[in-house]
Motif scaffolding. Structure first.
Motif, PDB file in Angstrom:
ATOM      1  N   UNK A 199       1.775   9.099  -6.276  1.00  0.00           N
ATOM      2  CA  UNK A 199       1.405  10.487  -6.055  1.00  0.00           C
ATOM      3  C   UNK A 199       2.630  11.383  -6.079  1.00  0.00           C
ATOM      4  N   UNK A 200       3.718  10.926  -5.441  1.00  0.00           N
ATOM      5  CA  UNK A 200       4.926  11.749  -5.411  1.00  0.00           C
ATOM      6  C   UNK A 200       5.458  11.980  -6.812  1.00  0.00           C
TER       7      UNK A 200
ATOM      8  N   UNK B  24      -7.476  -2.345  -4.436  1.00  0.00           N
ATOM      9  CA  UNK B  24      -6.797  -2.922  -3.285  1.00  0.00           C
ATOM     10  C   UNK B  24      -7.784  -3.656  -2.395  1.00  0.00           C
TER      11      UNK B  24
ATOM     12  N   UNK C 230       1.161   3.511  -3.524  1.00  0.00           N
ATOM     13  CA  UNK C 230       0.274   4.583  -3.985  1.00  0.00           C
ATOM     14  C   UNK C 230       0.876   5.943  -3.709  1.00  0.00           C
ATOM     15  N   UNK C 231       1.522   6.047  -2.521  1.00  0.00           N
ATOM     16  CA  UNK C 231       2.188   7.307  -2.184  1.00  0.00           C
ATOM     17  C   UNK C 231       3.267   7.642  -3.200  1.00  0.00           C
TER      18      UNK C 231
ATOM     19  N   UNK D 167      -0.047  15.001 -13.074  1.00  0.00           N
ATOM     20  CA  UNK D 167      -0.926  15.005 -11.913  1.00  0.00           C
ATOM     21  C   UNK D 167      -2.210  14.247 -12.210  1.00  0.00           C
TER      22      UNK D 167
ATOM     23  N   UNK E 130      -3.879   6.433  -8.782  1.00  0.00           N
ATOM     24  CA  UNK E 130      -4.150   6.182  -7.375  1.00  0.00           C
ATOM     25  C   UNK E 130      -5.593   5.729  -7.192  1.00  0.00           C
ATOM     26  N   UNK E 131      -6.531   6.360  -7.916  1.00  0.00           N
ATOM     27  CA  UNK E 131      -7.938   5.946  -7.786  1.00  0.00           C
ATOM     28  C   UNK E 131      -8.080   4.476  -8.161  1.00  0.00           C
TER      29      UNK E 131
ATOM     30  N   UNK F 169      -3.519  10.918 -10.363  1.00  0.00           N
ATOM     31  CA  UNK F 169      -4.805  10.775  -9.679  1.00  0.00           C
ATOM     32  C   UNK F 169      -5.545   9.549 -10.177  1.00  0.00           C
TER      33      UNK F 169
ATOM     34  N   UNK G 139       0.814  -1.205   0.000  1.00  0.00           N
ATOM     35  CA  UNK G 139       0.000   0.000   0.000  1.00  0.00           C
ATOM     36  C   UNK G 139       0.849   1.257   0.000  1.00  0.00           C
TER      37      UNK G 139
END
Lengths: 396, 159, 104
Positions: free
Chosen positions: A151-152, A177, A147-148, A163, A170-171, A167, A144
């Motif tokens: 985003x980074x 998950x 995902x971070x 970006x 990540x969605x 998004x 998990x």
């Protein structure tokens, strides 16, 4: 027993190397043992990554009726070498207004969870790198963190496409998950432990002497395996779910502003994620390192593990070459409206199977549960428009 | 050896927490928070509660940190998300810290950690399902209520 | 020097006070939430440390409380962040000093 010697050859080799250090204090031996595990794991999987990158292109090429790369080395198998050299000597372009620290750390943070997750999978008899009590939970906990990293990558590039791609990615990853975790629950429930070694040990033996007791041969296990496989496809951002990185849609999504070595790191992180998810699927559903046929017991356990892993990776590549890309809203509705209810059904079906003492009645009733819910969901979610019959008009 | 591990993890975690509290840019603060959470999880491993450490990484790093980061994204105003710093808060924090440390140092506690068998997940599962089954159901209800509440709060208002 | 209970307690007190610092001295709503999460995490470390050094650690009470506390903290973070988003949509600001319409 020669079979057992070959089977335990890595364990025996490691024990021999550690015996050379027997006069050292205890903590040095522990660190050396852990380091040996890590080095062996990384070497093997880095080689497998290199091999798979060229094999994927060749298999995709054959599916598309062309040769893959075949210039560098025999049958093009040294292509990863050429790719590696190319990516390493490319100029590292960083956008001027990008957030330098975040932009730099994103590929590393993407690769780290994938490698950590590889540490809890049992590759053979007594061959788990780090055997901890909550092995499966460790796998998902570090997974998990990916995902971070996505985003980074999207944020650090200071680019609207990045970006947006981040998004979407990540969605997608968060939505899938949940089914990924919930289909693992029936396996953990039936085995009674979160440790990967215990799960593999619970799948040994043969029912009626022929059929292995793998969980994939039970009705809830087959449904759970398919759901796990599809969710794994999505988690690794592979076609048909590669909206975050589709070239024709959003350039390269969150990886747009990365070049050279950092792009190679992202690529490697995606493949390592594939290895980790396939390895876990083999452990949970396909019996780990157990033999499918009783009289082939002499083949070492790690060879069986890698044969099953190879089959799953081949299916990953096969699906990539065959199916078109789905739209992002189709991806999300598939996750929440179909996969999540089916995942809950697998839990109920597993409980039904377990409480009927794994017999015929249990098999039939759990199959009935899965089938009823599947058909109900398919009818309920059917959105095909009913067209009128076509009429043709020809020129006179 | 565990003393060295304790000191290293403590430095790591406190540095992350201080960075999360004092960095001017919001995104950097959120990412230092992730470092602090991982340090806390390492402490749980050191204390022998491995399951809690794994749950900490799973929930805090995998869910709460992602939520914070998403919210930062959704409440941007196309300018730097910097935020001023009010030093009065630092005075209060230092005062609270000194009083807590005074209270801790004046308490008589046992010095040695007793030797225990490692706490297995099976034991936690047994206890959760026998002694603590009602709190478990309540937490489930609470999580469902929080989920529905959060969804309603951010739903677009119908025109 | 093996770490004793006092060491862990001072550490969790330090973490709590850093969270308090973040919650008190910042004006952005999300920073305040970050501070609150740090404080909750510090309290959890306290619970598990007391469990470990207790005379009867076969009862995993401290660990169970910590697990429930982590679950509740996650729920609270979700609702808190939803509130921040809702307030931002309405007032176009996340500066808590500007949210003073109920001031007397």
């Amino acid at each position: 027993m020669p079979g057992e010697f070959v089977d335990q050859i890595f364990v025996a080799a490691k024990r021999w190397i550690l015996s050379l250090l027997s006069h050292a204090p205890d903590w040095i031996v522990q660190i050396a043992s852990a380091l040996l595990n890590i080095i062996l794991l990384l070497t093997f999987f880095a080689t497998l990554f290199a091999l798979l990158s060229v094999l994927e292109r060749k298999i995709l090429g054959r599916i598309q009726n062309r040769y893959g790369p075949n210039r560098v080395g025999p049958f093009g198998l040294l292509q990863p070498l050429a790719d590696g050299i190319k990516l390493l000597i490319k100029e590292d372009v960083v956008p001027i207004r990008a957030d330098k620290v975040v932009h730099f750390l994103a590929p590393i943070m993407m690769l780290l969870p994938a490698i950590l997750a590889l540490g809890v999978i049992p590759y053979g008899r007594n061959m788990t790198a780090f055997s901890i009590d909550g092995g499966i939970l460790f796998f998902f906990a570090v997974g998990s963190a990916a995902e971070l990293a996505v985003f980074m990558a999207g944020w650090g590039s200071n680019n609207k496409f990045s970006m947006l791609g981040a998004m979407r990615a990540i969605a997608q990853m968060i939505s899938y998950e949940l089914p990924l975790l919930i289909v693992v629950l029936p396996v953990v429930m039936i085995v009674g432990s979160l440790s990967a070694d215990a799960i593999v040990a619970a799948q040994e033996g043969y029912k009626w002497g022929i059929v292995p007791r793998w969980f994939v041969f039970t009705p809830w296990g087959a449904a759970a395996f398919i759901l796990f496989f599809v969710a794994g496809l999505v988690e690794s951002n592979r076609t048909p779910f590669d909206v975050p990185e589709g070239e024709s849609e959003i350039v390269a999504g969150h990886m747009t502003e990365y070049s050279g070595f950092k792009y190679a790191t992202f690529f490697m992180a995606e493949y390592f994620g594939m290895f980790a998810v396939s390895g876990l699927a083999v452990t949970l559903f396909l019996g780990g390192w157990h033999t499918p046929i009783a009289w082939l017991e002499f083949v070492p356990s790690y060879l069986w593990f890698f044969a099953k892993l190879a089959v799953l990776l081949f299916v990953f590549i096969w699906i990539r070459g065959t199916l078109p890309r789905t739209r992002i809203d189709q991806v999300m509705s598939f996750a929440w409206k179909f996969m999540l209810p089916m995942a809950f059904t697998c839990i109920i079906a597993a409980a039904v199977w377990h409480y009927q003492a794994h017999g015929w009645a249990g098999w039939l009733s759990s199959f009935a549960v899965v089938a009823v819910v599947y058909f109900a969901l398919s009818r309920f979610l059917d959105t095909r428009r009913k067209f009128a019959t076509r009429t043709y008009r020809f020129a006179e | 050896m565990s003393a060295a591990a304790f000191i290293v993890i403590a430095i790591f975690m406190l540095a992350g927490a201080v960075a999360a509290a004092t960095m001017p840019r919001l995104i950097h603060a959120a990412l230092s928070l992730v470092v602090a959470f991982i340090g806390i999880a390492a402490f749980y491993f050191l204390l022998g509660a491995e399951f809690v450490g794994l749950v900490q990484i799973f929930v805090y790093v995998g869910a709460v940190a992602v939520l914070i980061v998403f919210t930062i994204l959704l409440t941007r105003r196309d300018q730097e998300n910097t935020s001023g710093f009010n030093w009065g808060g630092a005075v209060v924090a230092i005062a609270v810290f000194s009083s807590l440390v005074w209270a801790i140092l004046h308490t008589r506690v046992s010095e040695a950690a007793p030797q225990i068998d490692p706490l297995t997940v099976k034991r936690i599962g047994e206890v959760l399902m026998t002694n603590y089954v009602w709190p478990l159901q309540c937490v489930g209800l609470l999580l469902t209520a929080a989920l529905i509440g959060a969804l309603i709060l951010v739903a677009e208002e119908k025109r | 020097m093996t770490p004793s209970l006092t060491g862990f307690l001072i550490l969790s007190a330090a973490l709590f006070c850093i969270g308090l610092l973040a919650a008190l001295s910042r004006r952005h709503a999300i920073f305040i939430l970050i501070g609150i999460e740090l404080m909750l995490a510090a309290a959890n470390v306290n619970f598990v440390a007391f469990w470990r050094f207790s005379p009867e650690p076969t009862q995993p009470t401290g660990v169970i409380v910590a697990i429930f506390s982590i679950a509740i903290a996650a729920a609270e973070a979700a609702v808190g962040l939803a509130l921040v988003i809702a307030v931002y949509r309405h007032y176009r600001t996340t500066n808590v000093d500007k949210l003073d319409q109920l001031k007397g």
